[in-house]
Design a protein around this motif. Structure first.
Motif, short mmCIF file in Angstrom:
data_model
loop_
_atom_site.label_atom_id
_atom_site.label_comp_id
_atom_site.label_asym_id
_atom_site.label_seq_id
_atom_site.Cartn_x
_atom_site.Cartn_y
_atom_site.Cartn_z
N VAL A 231 22.74 40.70 37.52
CA VAL A 231 23.04 40.74 36.40
C VAL A 231 24.31 39.68 36.04
O VAL A 231 25.43 39.01 36.66
CB VAL A 231 24.22 42.31 36.46
N TYR A 232 24.09 39.14 35.06
CA TYR A 232 24.66 37.79 34.73
C TYR A 232 25.45 37.90 33.69
O TYR A 232 24.67 39.28 32.47
CB TYR A 232 24.04 36.82 34.48
N VAL A 233 27.12 37.55 33.38
CA VAL A 233 27.38 38.43 32.09
C VAL A 233 28.84 37.00 31.36
O VAL A 233 28.36 35.88 32.31
CB VAL A 233 28.83 39.58 32.23
N LEU A 234 28.38 37.34 29.86
CA LEU A 234 29.51 35.98 29.18
C LEU A 234 30.68 36.35 28.85
O LEU A 234 30.33 37.64 27.65
CB LEU A 234 28.41 35.51 27.90
N PRO A 235 31.37 36.95 29.31
CA PRO A 235 32.77 36.90 29.52
C PRO A 235 33.37 36.47 27.43
O PRO A 235 33.05 35.75 27.16
CB PRO A 235 33.71 36.92 30.36
N LEU A 236 33.63 37.50 27.24
CA LEU A 236 33.98 37.45 25.01
C LEU A 236 35.39 38.40 25.34
O LEU A 236 36.22 37.53 25.62
CB LEU A 236 33.13 37.89 24.24
N SER A 237 35.40 39.17 24.80
CA SER A 237 37.14 40.05 24.32
C SER A 237 37.30 40.35 25.15
O SER A 237 38.51 40.83 25.36
CB SER A 237 36.61 40.53 22.91
N ALA A 238 36.76 41.36 25.72
CA ALA A 238 37.06 41.96 27.13
C ALA A 238 37.58 41.69 28.50
O ALA A 238 37.23 41.24 28.81
CB ALA A 238 35.81 43.39 27.03
N PRO A 239 38.54 42.43 28.69
CA PRO A 239 38.76 41.69 29.57
C PRO A 239 38.07 42.23 30.90
O PRO A 239 37.96 43.21 31.17
CB PRO A 239 40.41 42.68 29.80
N LEU A 240 38.07 41.70 32.23
CA LEU A 240 36.81 42.10 33.28
C LEU A 240 37.49 42.06 34.17
O LEU A 240 37.82 40.66 34.36
CB LEU A 240 35.34 40.69 32.90
N ASP A 241 36.40 42.26 35.43
CA ASP A 241 36.94 42.56 36.90
C ASP A 241 35.56 42.07 37.16
O ASP A 241 35.12 43.12 37.58
CB ASP A 241 38.27 44.07 37.46
N LEU A 242 35.23 40.83 37.78
CA LEU A 242 34.20 40.85 37.91
C LEU A 242 33.45 41.25 39.21
O LEU A 242 32.41 41.50 39.35
CB LEU A 242 33.55 39.29 38.09
N SER A 243 34.55 41.68 39.48
CA SER A 243 34.29 42.02 41.42
C SER A 243 34.24 43.88 41.41
O SER A 243 34.19 44.88 42.28
CB SER A 243 35.02 42.10 42.21
#
Length: 185
Positions: A160-172
């Motif tokens: 699964v791949y993501v393109l971070p935009l406006s939401a704060p993310l913790d990829l782990s």
């Protein structure tokens, strides 16, 4: 409504499913069947409908297809409005001419203007293409919100791949997709 963009060949047209005529819909499905070697199920096609289609043309013929549909992803207790990329393919005889990049550029413009997050499930063959465009592999566990509750999808981990935009993310951390028939990711 159709939006014309620039690109190789005759360019890319963005068309919402609601405005995709029957002939274009049939041509897109045939292209996907050919590009995926007959491994495009009816559920896979259904997942590509209901949003925007990026259609690449060369010499007046359909050369590629990609779509962007809205989904909901759960991350760290928050539901994220997610633009999910589906059914990305270029005709075998038209590959390596920039059509895939042009279609993704058009969809990424839509993503940046309307969503908290971009996401997609990459094939082994497509992973490097998306990574080269700035998409990041989701490093944490993946799950699906099913009619029976949250169910882990370990077979999707790392794909699964993501393109971070406006939401704060913790990829782990964990990422949970909404339910749908067929492949949930």
């Amino acid at each position: 409504m159709t939006v014309e963009t620039t690109g190789p060949g005759d360019g890319v047209r963005l068309v919402h499913t609601a405005h995709l005529d029957a002939a274009s819909r049939e041509a897109a499905r045939a292209l996907l069947d050919e590009a995926f070697g007959g491994d495009m199920s009816d559920d896979d096609w259904e997942h590509a409908l209901g949003g925007w289609h990026a259609l690449a043309f060369e010499d007046g013929e359909l050369a590629g297809h990609a779509s962007l549909v809205q989904r909901s992803m759960l991350h760290r207790g928050r539901a994220l409005r997610t633009g999910y990329v589906e059914a990305v393919a270029v005709r075998p005889d038209r590959r390596r001419r920039g059509h895939g990049s042009a279609m993704m550029a058009a969809l990424e413009t839509l993503l940046r203007g309307a969503y908290d997050l971009g996401a997609l499930a990459a094939s082994d063959e497509g992973a490097a293409f998306y990574a080269g465009r700035g998409w990041q592999v989701w490093q944490g566990p993946t799950s699906a919100l099913t009619p029976s509750g949250v169910v882990r999808t370990p077979e999707e981990d790392g794909g699964v791949y993501v393109l971070p935009l406006s939401a704060p993310l913790d990829l782990s951390s964990g990422l949970t997709c909404d339910w749908r028939d067929g492949d949930v990711w």
